[in-house]
Design an enzyme around this catalytic site. Structure first.
Site, PDB file in Angstrom:
ATOM      1  N   ASP A  84       0.809  -1.212   0.000  1.00  0.00           N
ATOM      2  CA  ASP A  84       0.000   0.000   0.000  1.00  0.00           C
ATOM      3  C   ASP A  84       0.855   1.280   0.000  1.00  0.00           C
ATOM      4  O   ASP A  84       1.896   1.338   0.667  1.00  0.00           O
ATOM      5  CB  ASP A  84      -0.872  -0.047   1.275  1.00  0.00           C
ATOM      6  CG  ASP A  84      -1.969   0.991   1.288  1.00  0.00           C
ATOM      7  OD1 ASP A  84      -2.476   1.332   0.208  1.00  0.00           O
ATOM      8  OD2 ASP A  84      -2.326   1.458   2.393  1.00  0.00           O
ATOM      9  N   HIS A 183      -6.750  10.738   5.742  1.00  0.00           N
ATOM     10  CA  HIS A 183      -6.044   9.696   6.494  1.00  0.00           C
ATOM     11  C   HIS A 183      -5.868  10.076   7.966  1.00  0.00           C
ATOM     12  O   HIS A 183      -5.755  11.249   8.309  1.00  0.00           O
ATOM     13  CB  HIS A 183      -4.633   9.484   5.924  1.00  0.00           C
ATOM     14  CG  HIS A 183      -4.615   8.763   4.612  1.00  0.00           C
ATOM     15  ND1 HIS A 183      -4.625   9.410   3.413  1.00  0.00           N
ATOM     16  CD2 HIS A 183      -4.605   7.441   4.320  1.00  0.00           C
ATOM     17  CE1 HIS A 183      -4.593   8.515   2.423  1.00  0.00           C
ATOM     18  NE2 HIS A 183      -4.587   7.317   2.948  1.00  0.00           N
ATOM     19  N   HIS A 211      -9.829   5.707   0.669  1.00  0.00           N
ATOM     20  CA  HIS A 211      -8.743   5.723   1.658  1.00  0.00           C
ATOM     21  C   HIS A 211      -9.191   6.548   2.856  1.00  0.00           C
ATOM     22  O   HIS A 211     -10.152   7.307   2.781  1.00  0.00           O
ATOM     23  CB  HIS A 211      -7.480   6.328   1.040  1.00  0.00           C
ATOM     24  CG  HIS A 211      -6.735   5.372   0.162  1.00  0.00           C
ATOM     25  ND1 HIS A 211      -5.470   4.925   0.456  1.00  0.00           N
ATOM     26  CD2 HIS A 211      -7.106   4.749  -0.985  1.00  0.00           C
ATOM     27  CE1 HIS A 211      -5.073   4.081  -0.490  1.00  0.00           C
ATOM     28  NE2 HIS A 211      -6.050   3.960  -1.373  1.00  0.00           N
ATOM     29  N   GLY A 212      -8.454   6.407   3.962  1.00  0.00           N
ATOM     30  CA  GLY A 212      -8.777   7.203   5.138  1.00  0.00           C
ATOM     31  C   GLY A 212     -10.151   6.869   5.692  1.00  0.00           C
ATOM     32  O   GLY A 212     -10.866   7.738   6.202  1.00  0.00           O
ATOM     33  N   SER A 214     -11.071   5.228   8.329  1.00  0.00           N
ATOM     34  CA  SER A 214     -11.273   5.209   9.790  1.00  0.00           C
ATOM     35  C   SER A 214     -12.092   6.403  10.260  1.00  0.00           C
ATOM     36  O   SER A 214     -12.800   6.314  11.253  1.00  0.00           O
ATOM     37  CB  SER A 214      -9.921   5.234  10.517  1.00  0.00           C
ATOM     38  OG  SER A 214      -9.199   4.069  10.226  1.00  0.00           O
ATOM     39  N   ASN A 233     -10.202   1.134   2.579  1.00  0.00           N
ATOM     40  CA  ASN A 233      -8.940   1.025   3.314  1.00  0.00           C
ATOM     41  C   ASN A 233      -9.063   1.549   4.739  1.00  0.00           C
ATOM     42  O   ASN A 233      -9.477   2.699   4.936  1.00  0.00           O
ATOM     43  CB  ASN A 233      -7.875   1.871   2.609  1.00  0.00           C
ATOM     44  CG  ASN A 233      -7.322   1.219   1.368  1.00  0.00           C
ATOM     45  OD1 ASN A 233      -7.916   0.303   0.824  1.00  0.00           O
ATOM     46  ND2 ASN A 233      -6.180   1.695   0.922  1.00  0.00           N
ATOM     47  N   VAL A 234      -8.667   0.719   5.682  1.00  0.00           N
ATOM     48  CA  VAL A 234      -8.779   1.090   7.100  1.00  0.00           C
ATOM     49  C   VAL A 234      -7.444   0.819   7.797  1.00  0.00           C
ATOM     50  O   VAL A 234      -6.913  -0.292   7.711  1.00  0.00           O
ATOM     51  CB  VAL A 234      -9.874   0.247   7.793  1.00  0.00           C
ATOM     52  CG1 VAL A 234      -9.957   0.599   9.275  1.00  0.00           C
ATOM     53  CG2 VAL A 234     -11.224   0.428   7.110  1.00  0.00           C
ATOM     54  N   THR A 236      -6.076   3.407  10.795  1.00  0.00           N
ATOM     55  CA  THR A 236      -6.074   4.050  12.114  1.00  0.00           C
ATOM     56  C   THR A 236      -7.053   3.400  13.090  1.00  0.00           C
ATOM     57  O   THR A 236      -6.760   3.306  14.294  1.00  0.00           O
ATOM     58  CB  THR A 236      -6.392   5.553  11.928  1.00  0.00           C
ATOM     59  OG1 THR A 236      -5.420   6.084  11.015  1.00  0.00           O
ATOM     60  CG2 THR A 236      -6.325   6.319  13.227  1.00  0.00           C
TER      61      THR A 236
END
Ligand code: G3H
Ligand code: ZN
Length: 284
Positions: A84, A183, A211-212, A214, A233-234, A236
């Site tokens: 990634d 992010h 992305h980002g 969380s 995409n996770v 944090t």
């Protein structure tokens, strides 16, 4: 179960109008938790190792990659291994030999023409190795080591017409789009631009990646999946779960010295977070 390719999981998710969750792993505990959490959800999952995680491991990719491959091979659900946010050509070229079936090449910080040229070269190389490749256009802010970016600034968003040309000219298999997420958020307060997402989905015929994630509330995540996001995409969120669990354990057991005690609760907390997030995305 043998490792599967992320491209296969993402295509399958896109065809079913759902999304596959991709979790960033830093330690062996992250890897085990992601696999356990996916098994509990009975869902496929992507383990992803970022360039920053490799830097944290003194630039060595293989120790974590081999642990991830070994854990994935013993999983009861399909697991893919994805490299990634790669900016380094040297790291990119290690992907296939280290067991990765896919990469995300990140040149989104560069001006359009340079992003395109670098991504085109990365895509040519990746395809020659049989790797699936994701790229980014319009920058998702909050990346470690990069200046803070306002996720809502016009230039930070992905333009649909530009994205269409970029995907065609770079020849990538998926595109990470900037639609309002950032992010490393520790609050789940991001508001996504669903109208932009709709226009991107209409303009592009490759799967879109968020992305980002969380920092994105559940309802927003579900709406993003309905709107065309096929890979979420996770990172944090797992670190929050891990750190909170360890902090709680050590506060309650100040005498503890056995690291297995607090890594155990940390792993359980991360696995629960994984199962929960997969449940939010799951439209099967
Ligand atoms: O590529 C990784 C993800 O975009 C993780 O973002 O840490 O904000 O969840 P996050
Ligand atoms: Zn990311």
């Amino acid at each position: 179960m043998p490792l599967v390719a992320a491209g296969e999981l993402v295509s399958r998710a896109a065809a079913a109008r759902t999304a596959v969750a991709a979790f960033n792993v830093i330690t062996l505990e992250h890897v085990e938790a992601v696999v356990a959490g996916a098994e509990a959800a009975n869902a496929p999952v992507i383990l992803q190792v970022s360039e920053n995680a490799v830097k944290f491991r003194h630039g060595r990719l293989l120790p974590l990659a081999r642990a991830a491959v070994a854990t994935a091979e013993q999983a009861a659900v399909p697991v893919a291994l994805h490299l990634d946010h790669v900016q380094s050509g040297e790291l990119l070229r290690q992907a296939a030999d280290a067991g990765f079936g896919s990469v995300m090449y990140d040149a989104a910080h560069l001006p359009y023409a340079e992003n395109l040229a670098a991504t085109r070269a990365a895509a040519d190389w990746a395809h020659a190795q049989g790797l699936w490749i994701e790229a980014e256009l319009g920058e998702v802010g909050g990346k470690a080591g990069q200046p803070a970016l306002d996720a809502h600034a016009a230039g930070a968003r992905t333009d649909p017409a530009e994205a269409r040309s970029f995907v065609a000219d770079a020849g990538v298999d998926a595109l990470a789009v900037a639609v309002g997420s950032t992010h490393a958020m520790t609050t789940r307060t991001a508001a996504l631009d669903h109208d932009l997402l709709k226009r991107l989905t209409a303009a592009l015929d490759v799967p879109l990646v968020l992305h980002g994630s969380s920092g994105v509330p559940d309802a927003e995540l579900r709406a993003a999946v309905t709107g065309g996001i096929a890979k979420v995409n996770v990172g944090t969120a797992l670190n929050i779960a891990m750190t909170d669990a360890i902090r709680r354990f050590l506060t309650e057991h100040p005498e503890a010295v056995d690291s297995r005690k607090y890594l155990l609760v940390a792993r359980e907390a991360m696995a629960e977070a994984v199962t929960r997030i997969i449940g939010v995305l799951d439209a099967r």
